[in-house]
Design a protein around this motif. Structure first.
Motif, PDB file in Angstrom:
ATOM      1  N   VAL A  65       0.826  -1.204   0.000  1.00 38.92           N
ATOM      2  CA  VAL A  65       0.000   0.000   0.000  1.00 38.92           C
ATOM      3  C   VAL A  65       0.863   1.258   0.000  1.00 38.92           C
ATOM      4  CG1 VAL A  65      -1.675   1.327   1.342  1.00 38.92           C
ATOM      5  CG2 VAL A  65      -1.956  -1.135   1.092  1.00 38.92           C
ATOM      6  N   ARG A  66       1.958   1.238   0.733  1.00 38.48           N
ATOM      7  CA  ARG A  66       2.809   2.430   0.807  1.00 38.48           C
ATOM      8  C   ARG A  66       3.372   2.783  -0.564  1.00 38.48           C
ATOM      9  NH1 ARG A  66       7.908   3.411   4.967  1.00 38.48           N
ATOM     10  NH2 ARG A  66       8.416   5.525   4.231  1.00 38.48           N
ATOM     11  N   THR A  67       3.846   1.770  -1.295  1.00 38.89           N
ATOM     12  CA  THR A  67       4.367   2.022  -2.645  1.00 38.89           C
ATOM     13  C   THR A  67       3.278   2.565  -3.547  1.00 38.89           C
ATOM     14  OG1 THR A  67       6.045   0.293  -2.438  1.00 38.89           O
ATOM     15  CG2 THR A  67       5.424   0.942  -4.665  1.00 38.89           C
ATOM     16  N   TYR A  68       2.085   1.976  -3.460  1.00 40.11           N
ATOM     17  CA  TYR A  68       0.974   2.444  -4.300  1.00 40.11           C
ATOM     18  C   TYR A  68       0.652   3.908  -4.021  1.00 40.11           C
ATOM     19  CZ  TYR A  68      -3.692   3.118  -6.126  1.00 40.11           C
ATOM     20  OH  TYR A  68      -4.781   3.628  -6.793  1.00 40.11           O
ATOM     21  N   ARG A  69       0.543   4.257  -2.761  1.00 37.70           N
ATOM     22  CA  ARG A  69       0.204   5.641  -2.414  1.00 37.70           C
ATOM     23  C   ARG A  69       1.294   6.608  -2.861  1.00 37.70           C
ATOM     24  NH1 ARG A  69      -3.777   7.222   0.934  1.00 37.70           N
ATOM     25  NH2 ARG A  69      -5.106   5.659   1.908  1.00 37.70           N
ATOM     26  N   THR A  70       2.546   6.233  -2.638  1.00 39.84           N
ATOM     27  CA  THR A  70       3.660   7.107  -3.015  1.00 39.84           C
ATOM     28  C   THR A  70       3.649   7.394  -4.505  1.00 39.84           C
ATOM     29  OG1 THR A  70       5.042   6.284  -1.195  1.00 39.84           O
ATOM     30  CG2 THR A  70       6.170   7.330  -3.055  1.00 39.84           C
ATOM     31  N   VAL A  71       3.481   6.356  -5.303  1.00 39.96           N
ATOM     32  CA  VAL A  71       3.550   6.511  -6.761  1.00 39.96           C
ATOM     33  C   VAL A  71       2.339   7.253  -7.303  1.00 39.96           C
ATOM     34  CG1 VAL A  71       3.578   5.249  -8.936  1.00 39.96           C
ATOM     35  CG2 VAL A  71       5.043   4.510  -7.067  1.00 39.96           C
ATOM     36  N   THR A  72       1.143   6.860  -6.909  1.00 38.12           N
ATOM     37  CA  THR A  72      -0.056   7.478  -7.487  1.00 38.12           C
ATOM     38  C   THR A  72      -0.200   8.944  -7.078  1.00 38.12           C
ATOM     39  OG1 THR A  72      -1.368   6.565  -5.647  1.00 38.12           O
ATOM     40  CG2 THR A  72      -1.345   5.330  -7.719  1.00 38.12           C
ATOM     41  N   LEU A  73       0.068   9.255  -5.809  1.00 38.64           N
ATOM     42  CA  LEU A  73      -0.066  10.643  -5.372  1.00 38.64           C
ATOM     43  C   LEU A  73       0.975  11.538  -6.028  1.00 38.64           C
ATOM     44  CD1 LEU A  73      -0.830  10.223  -1.559  1.00 38.64           C
ATOM     45  CD2 LEU A  73      -2.427  10.801  -3.393  1.00 38.64           C
ATOM     46  N   ALA A  74       2.172  11.012  -6.239  1.00 36.34           N
ATOM     47  CA  ALA A  74       3.224  11.818  -6.857  1.00 36.34           C
ATOM     48  C   ALA A  74       2.982  12.014  -8.350  1.00 36.34           C
ATOM     49  CB  ALA A  74       4.584  11.157  -6.625  1.00 36.34           C
ATOM     50  N   LEU A  75       2.585  10.962  -9.061  1.00 35.45           N
ATOM     51  CA  LEU A  75       2.452  11.053 -10.508  1.00 35.45           C
ATOM     52  C   LEU A  75       1.226  11.854 -10.941  1.00 35.45           C
ATOM     53  CD1 LEU A  75       3.543   7.495 -11.699  1.00 35.45           C
ATOM     54  CD2 LEU A  75       4.870   9.611 -11.608  1.00 35.45           C
ATOM     55  N   ARG A  76       0.293  12.080 -10.041  1.00 35.96           N
ATOM     56  CA  ARG A  76      -0.861  12.901 -10.403  1.00 35.96           C
ATOM     57  C   ARG A  76      -0.475  14.341 -10.721  1.00 35.96           C
ATOM     58  NH1 ARG A  76      -5.189  13.035  -6.083  1.00 35.96           N
ATOM     59  NH2 ARG A  76      -5.723  14.814  -7.390  1.00 35.96           N
ATOM     60  N   ARG A  77       0.715  14.741 -10.348  1.00 36.16           N
ATOM     61  CA  ARG A  77       1.183  16.090 -10.694  1.00 36.16           C
ATOM     62  C   ARG A  77       1.393  16.224 -12.193  1.00 36.16           C
ATOM     63  NH1 ARG A  77       6.443  17.431  -8.599  1.00 36.16           N
ATOM     64  NH2 ARG A  77       5.762  19.585  -8.490  1.00 36.16           N
ATOM     65  N   TYR A  78       1.649  15.118 -12.870  1.00 36.21           N
ATOM     66  CA  TYR A  78       2.084  15.168 -14.263  1.00 36.21           C
ATOM     67  C   TYR A  78       1.039  14.668 -15.256  1.00 36.21           C
ATOM     68  CZ  TYR A  78       6.411  15.103 -11.534  1.00 36.21           C
ATOM     69  OH  TYR A  78       7.385  15.354 -10.603  1.00 36.21           O
TER      70      TYR A  78
END
Length: 389
Positions: free
Chosen positions: A246-259
């Motif tokens: 879950v931590r990896t999923y949250r880190t990636v999805t929340l960060a990539l939404r910027r782009y």
């Protein structure tokens, strides 16, 4: 990115120039202005957040002042270098690739010929009006990146196929960046369905590298470009290993939404922990239900569970009722009515020979009914996602 500027123009400038960020920040020529009437504008002051409003940890407000002169602070904001560079791995073993055979068209020659003849004799006014309406739904402008999660109650029902179809549809209709992200187990099939010949970087790799200082061109260097546009981020290199947490999923999805304006997430099946997190935090949800009695019954239980989640999860859900066999005997109207009792929209995805064949999906080879159903499903998912503030 200039505060209050046109986010899409900045994205196109980043993709088209190879200078330093300072050099790329100059004014774009008039000819570089996008001409599309529907453009994505990104408020400079809004950080990425999930559907519940939680900001991505570690990502500053867009209105933050320039980095301080302290070298230690500046170094902390630089993109982190990867600890290792993984090797590129083919998505299909070369010894098996030749067995895929020639792609088969979704419709038979007779059906395609009959449709052409009907077009010559029938009025197309109503059809064009409907296609225009759906295109506007798909091109709906958004102010923050939207996440659309796709899941099912079990594997083998077409979840990755639906994710690939949605990703390709958004890539075709939208004028801003689209990402298709795999959050399935280690042996997911999304890269194959998206037509990727090989994969290198995974979600876990990218989670260790992402920093707020990275630009779009930095991020896309770790992604797989899709043939007809957009990008793909696989969950793994197709080897058996630890599933995504879950931590990896949250880190990636929340960060990539910027782009990315739209991120389609191919989740693991329910009741997996990542799938539950994705369904709870996404802006819209697509539940793929097989057109069988047990499949519809299990999907109804999932919908009842979604009704108990926060953020009005059920109100942002659409069901894709998928026929994986040409000989399905379940009454479609009864099955759809049973699912609609929860208040969700149900879109039927008919059996398609091209999709049933497996391998890379070629949009031009889809049958007309499957193509129309996919566009309707994507439009409905985008409509639901755009409603979330």
């Amino acid at each position: 990115m200039a505060q209050g500027g046109d986010w899409q123009r900045d994205v196109l400038r980043q993709l088209g120039q190879h200078g330093t960020p300072d050099e790329a920040a100059g004014p774009a020529p008039a000819s570089a202005e996008p001409t599309a009437p529907l453009r994505l504008t990104y408020p400079a002051q809004e950080p990425p957040a999930d559907a519940g409003g939680a900001a991505a940890p570690g990502f500053p407000q867009r209105s933050d002042p320039a980095p301080p002169s302290d070298p230690a602070v500046r170094a902390s904001r630089r993109p982190r270098l990867p600890l290792h560079t993984p090797e590129s791995v083919p998505t299909v073993d070369p010894r098996l690739a030749h067995a895929l055979g020639r792609p088969q068209h979704g419709d038979s020659v007779t059906r395609r010929t009959g449709r052409t003849l009907r077009k010559l004799t029938a009025s197309a006014t109503q059809e064009v009006a409907e296609e225009t309406r759906i295109a506007r739904e798909l091109q709906h402008p958004v102010t923050t990146g939207r996440v659309i999660a796709v899941t099912s109650i079990r594997g083998g029902v077409g979840k990755s196929t639906v994710s690939a179809l949605l990703g390709r549809t958004f890539n075709h209709y939208r004028h801003d960046p689209v990402l298709t992200l795999e959050a399935d187990a280690a042996l997911g099939t999304l890269p194959v369905r998206m037509g990727a010949e090989s994969v290198r970087w995974s979600c876990a790799d990218l989670a260790q590298i992402l920093t707020p200082a990275m630009q779009l061109t930095d991020v896309t260097g770790y992604l797989v470009p899709v043939t007809d546009g957009g990008w793909l981020l696989p969950a793994s290199q197709g080897r058996v290993g630890a599933p995504m947490d879950v931590r990896t999923y949250r880190t990636v999805t929340l960060a990539l939404r910027r782009y990315f304006a739209v991120t389609v997430v191919d989740c693991e099946t329910l009741p997996g922990e990542v799938a539950r997190t994705a369904m709870d935090t996404a802006h819209a949800r697509v539940v793929v239900a097989p057109m069988t009695a047990e499949g519809v019954n299990g999907t109804r239980q999932v919908l009842d569970w979604l009704a108990q989640l926060p953020h009005s999860a059920l109100a942002g859900t659409v069901v894709a009722l998928s026929a994986n066999s040409p000989d399905a005997t379940l009454d479609e109207k009864t099955a759809a009515a049973h699912l609609r009792e929860t208040g969700v929209t149900v879109v039927r995805l008919p059996y398609d020979r091209h999709l049933a064949q497996g391998g890379p999906i070629r949009t031009a080879m889809l049958g007309r009914a499957a193509r129309d159903a996919t566009v309707r499903l994507a439009a409905e998912a985008m409509r639901l996602a755009a409603r979330v503030r």
